[in-house]
Design a protein around this motif. Sequence first.
Motif, short mmCIF file in Angstrom:
data_model
loop_
_atom_site.label_atom_id
_atom_site.label_comp_id
_atom_site.label_asym_id
_atom_site.label_seq_id
_atom_site.Cartn_x
_atom_site.Cartn_y
_atom_site.Cartn_z
N PHE A 1 0.83 -1.24 0.00
CA PHE A 1 -0.06 -0.13 0.02
C PHE A 1 0.81 1.16 -0.14
N VAL A 2 2.03 1.11 0.88
CA VAL A 2 2.87 2.48 0.92
C VAL A 2 3.22 2.63 -0.51
N LYS A 3 3.85 1.68 -1.22
CA LYS A 3 4.44 1.86 -2.43
C LYS A 3 3.40 2.15 -3.66
N SER A 4 2.34 1.65 -3.41
CA SER A 4 1.41 1.84 -4.51
C SER A 4 0.62 3.15 -4.33
N ALA A 5 0.71 3.94 -3.22
CA ALA A 5 -0.14 5.19 -3.24
C ALA A 5 0.23 6.20 -4.25
N ASP A 6 1.47 6.30 -4.55
CA ASP A 6 1.65 7.57 -5.45
C ASP A 6 1.41 6.89 -7.06
N LYS A 7 1.13 5.79 -7.24
CA LYS A 7 0.57 5.11 -8.38
C LYS A 7 -0.87 5.43 -8.91
N VAL B 1 -7.59 4.58 -1.33
CA VAL B 1 -7.74 5.08 -0.33
C VAL B 1 -8.59 4.19 0.73
N SER B 2 -9.83 4.13 0.09
CA SER B 2 -10.89 3.28 0.91
C SER B 2 -10.40 1.69 1.38
N LEU B 3 -9.93 1.25 0.32
CA LEU B 3 -9.18 -0.33 0.48
C LEU B 3 -8.03 0.10 1.42
N TYR B 4 -7.20 0.89 1.52
CA TYR B 4 -6.19 0.98 2.31
C TYR B 4 -6.69 1.18 3.95
N GLY B 5 -7.88 2.05 3.97
CA GLY B 5 -8.35 1.96 5.19
C GLY B 5 -9.04 0.77 5.75
N LEU B 6 -9.66 0.08 4.78
CA LEU B 6 -10.36 -1.17 5.17
C LEU B 6 -9.23 -2.35 5.51
N TYR B 7 -7.95 -2.05 5.10
CA TYR B 7 -6.89 -2.98 5.43
C TYR B 7 -6.35 -2.49 6.70
N LEU B 8 -6.08 -1.40 7.09
CA LEU B 8 -5.64 -1.02 8.31
C LEU B 8 -6.63 -1.25 9.45
N LYS B 9 -7.73 -1.26 9.23
CA LYS B 9 -8.60 -1.65 10.33
C LYS B 9 -8.58 -3.15 10.85
N LYS B 10 -8.10 -3.96 9.77
CA LYS B 10 -7.69 -5.65 10.09
C LYS B 10 -6.43 -5.49 10.91
N ILE B 11 -5.43 -4.79 10.96
CA ILE B 11 -4.21 -4.92 11.39
C ILE B 11 -4.12 -4.49 12.88
N THR B 12 -3.46 -5.07 13.61
CA THR B 12 -3.53 -5.00 15.10
C THR B 12 -2.18 -4.17 15.64
N SER C 1 1.98 4.38 10.46
CA SER C 1 2.60 4.51 9.31
C SER C 1 1.53 4.50 8.08
N GLY C 2 0.51 3.67 8.23
CA GLY C 2 -0.61 4.21 7.14
C GLY C 2 -1.35 5.34 7.28
N ILE C 3 -1.52 5.91 8.72
CA ILE C 3 -2.02 7.05 9.04
C ILE C 3 -1.06 8.31 8.27
N GLU C 4 0.13 8.12 8.39
CA GLU C 4 0.81 9.08 7.79
C GLU C 4 0.77 9.36 6.17
#
Length: 897
Positions: free
Chosen positions: A781-787, A797-808, A815-818
């Motif tokens: 996700f971090v590498k793909s953001a600029d693509k 952005v929406s999919l990244y938000g869903l991914y981060l909600k699954k992470i503990t 880092s995702g919030i940044e």
Amino acid sequence: MMLKKYFFAIGLTLAISSCKIFKKSESANGNYPVVNLDTVETSAKTPEVPEYQASVTRINDIIHTKLDVSFDWKKQYLYGKATIKIKPYFYPTSLLQLNARGMEIKEIALLQRDYVKTGIDDKKDPSGNYEAKVSETISKKPLEYTYEKDIITIKLNKEYKNTEEYTIFIDYISKPNELKKGGGSTAITDDKGLYFINPEGKEKNKPQQIWTQGETQSSSAWFPTIDSPNERMTQEIFITVDKKFVTLSNGELVFSTNNEDSTRTDCWQMDLPHAPYLAMMAVGEFEIVKDKWQDKEVNYYIEKEYAPYTKDIFGNTPEMLEFFSTKLGVPYAWNKYSQIIVRDYVSGAMENTTATLHGEFLQRTDRELLDKNYEDVISHELFHQWFGDLVTCESWSNLPLNESFATYGEYLWEEYKYGLDDADLHSSESARGYFAESDRKKVNLIRFQYDDKEDMFDAHSYNKGGQVLHMLRKYVGDAAFFASLKLYLETNKFTSVEIHNLRLAFEQVTGEDLNWFFNQWFLSSGHPDLIITTNYDNTSKKQKVEIKQMQDLTKTALFKLPMAIDIYANGQKTRHKITVTKANETFEFDANTKPDLVNVDAEKMLLCTKFEEKTIKELAFQYQHAPLYLDRSEALAGLAKNAKDSLATEIIISALQDKFWSIREDAIYNLKNIVPGHEKQIKELLVQLVKTDKKSSVRASSIAYLSAFYKDEDLQTLYKTALNDRAYSVLGASLAAIAKANAQEGIKLAKQFENEKSNDVLFAIAELYANYGTDENNDFFVKSADKFAGFSKIGFVSLYGLYLKKITTNEIINSGIEVLKGIAEDENAIRWVAFYAKKSIKDLETMYEERANENSLKLKTLKEKNPLAPEIKDLEKLIENEKAQKQKITEVYNGLK
């Protein structure tokens, strides 16, 4: 102007490559699968009676505009010199008012030609006298002016009559980034007119570009003009740039001059008049791929990486030019046609005269084009060259004269190139866009009361208008329809028009007073809501058809509705033409036997909602015998509501082999509701579709259905084989299917495709990781953001938000919030991208708050049971960390610009 159609639905959606089975949601461009995002409620406080929006009064008339421009990339300034030839429109005047938004004015002067006698010529005139030598000089006479509220008011040196021309010189600096922020609309997301993309070259993977966007009133942000659609001018633009850049503007490139300072000046000349909002220029490192139609240049400006696919993207343009010219009986009027794709565009596309500008979503590889080719956008903008550019609406109230026609141009191209089924599918999706908006917005198609001109860019001006033109075509017939358009275009070319010009053209051709049609469809709001009841009287041998108009007649007019009714009986079809004129009207037709089907609105051309009960037998007959895509689609939808019936099940399964791909997709979607016992047959049919269907979306939908309802081991081989499909939608569906059975294997396979440049693949991987990913997938996700850029970034952005909600892991989440913060604060981002980035951060804040609350309840319960329980300290520490994390995210959210 082609808007991003996603905003014509109630909820904001974004096209991606994966396939959804359980919730069939379609974007306005067809069966392209979507991510369903949250509904965005927007509202504006409007006065009870909006102000009447009159056409701009013509006081002065611009004849010709000459611009000499250069750029300061670092400051993001345009340095301009404008020479404007003008005359009074009718009445004498000694004042000139020009629109000029946020400029620094250096000088305003009247240009005067002076003739000076310099001696005697050595040649004699016909009378035998020596001629005097005379030289011409141009002098500047400074003029008094005021500059307030983006209007330059110039006091001329005298009162001019409309037979007298005068020329004004203005030296100015355009500063688009210093304009007041917050302009634009949902449709056109910014209004600063001039855009510097990656101006200092610091953003990797993004080229340096300059481009303009004039509609609605933004050309005056980069040159002084009378910025209204009823103005017309010819133009020439001298653009000075570094030699590495190419330029594009309206009209013809008449010459280029290399300068001593490593720059080059290109001169673009537009000899035919057009509206100022259609003026454009673009600068960048583009490849120019040349094409031709008849004796005219057809060029495509594209980034070098996509140059090999240019003809795949734009290759049908010459054929479109030929088709539209022939169909309308009016040849393409301009001297060339260019199309350019730019970065970070603020809408979908723009029909600048001779030089259409497209957003980067059009920049696709040959593989990506297998899923979506965007010929609807290309045809829409090209049709504007007749409707909008050659003939222009005189005011934004009359915008449908531009946009309704361009929308209908999409239909005409689909019908010609791909057939009636494709065209009718496109039309039905457009109609759905209008109906979605009509639930919350009921306005006239042509409307003179609105709060802001940007309000006109909606699903009424586009979608409804296209449907209305289709009804008009069906009513008068093809010959009269296209003869009327020819008369309209030829009578009004190079001028501005209002709706009555169109009506008068149709009346002149048909000989019929058409006020009734134009009044109810163009100058009134709403649409008919019909209840249709059919009954056969065996005694009188009469087939009765009752049609009720159920719309609220206190708010919406009673409609006059010409239509056809087809009656199928004894192996024959009989067509009856009727006109509904009452709120409740019954029609009777002779019928010796009970018909197999009564098909009301047999042309499927009415823009209406319709309720009609048909038996399963009638629906099955309609699917098998009625000729149109919309007949079969309507029948299949009715059968799906009764899918537990054996006949309905039989038809739905048979529709898997329908001649038209969209019906096959509808059949796949409806399989989940049919009578059990057909699993083996369905599996075999779907496997065959995966292997042989020509439409990628059908192949992808088949994989998605098999994955959802079958767990057979042999299908894993099918999915893995489908990873080699050239269509990215099929690849994405295959990855999802593999991951559903074995998440680890799906993630392992997905990693092989992380470096693909196609956003379609990256979307599929992002969705997979959002569902099944772990901490280690955050790097993707971090590498793909600029693509991702433009509207496509909303889905990411929406999919990244869903991914981060699954992470503990807090570190990963932080880092995702940044990353999300950077996206939310990007000044060049589309406002909806920023909105969803902020929303994703807010959702994470809420998540931690809910976790802390939930664990606090656990702690309370635990203490009540056993105050000395050893787990208490760990739980208290966890709650403390969750609250601290929530507070940290709150500070980030509150600190967002």
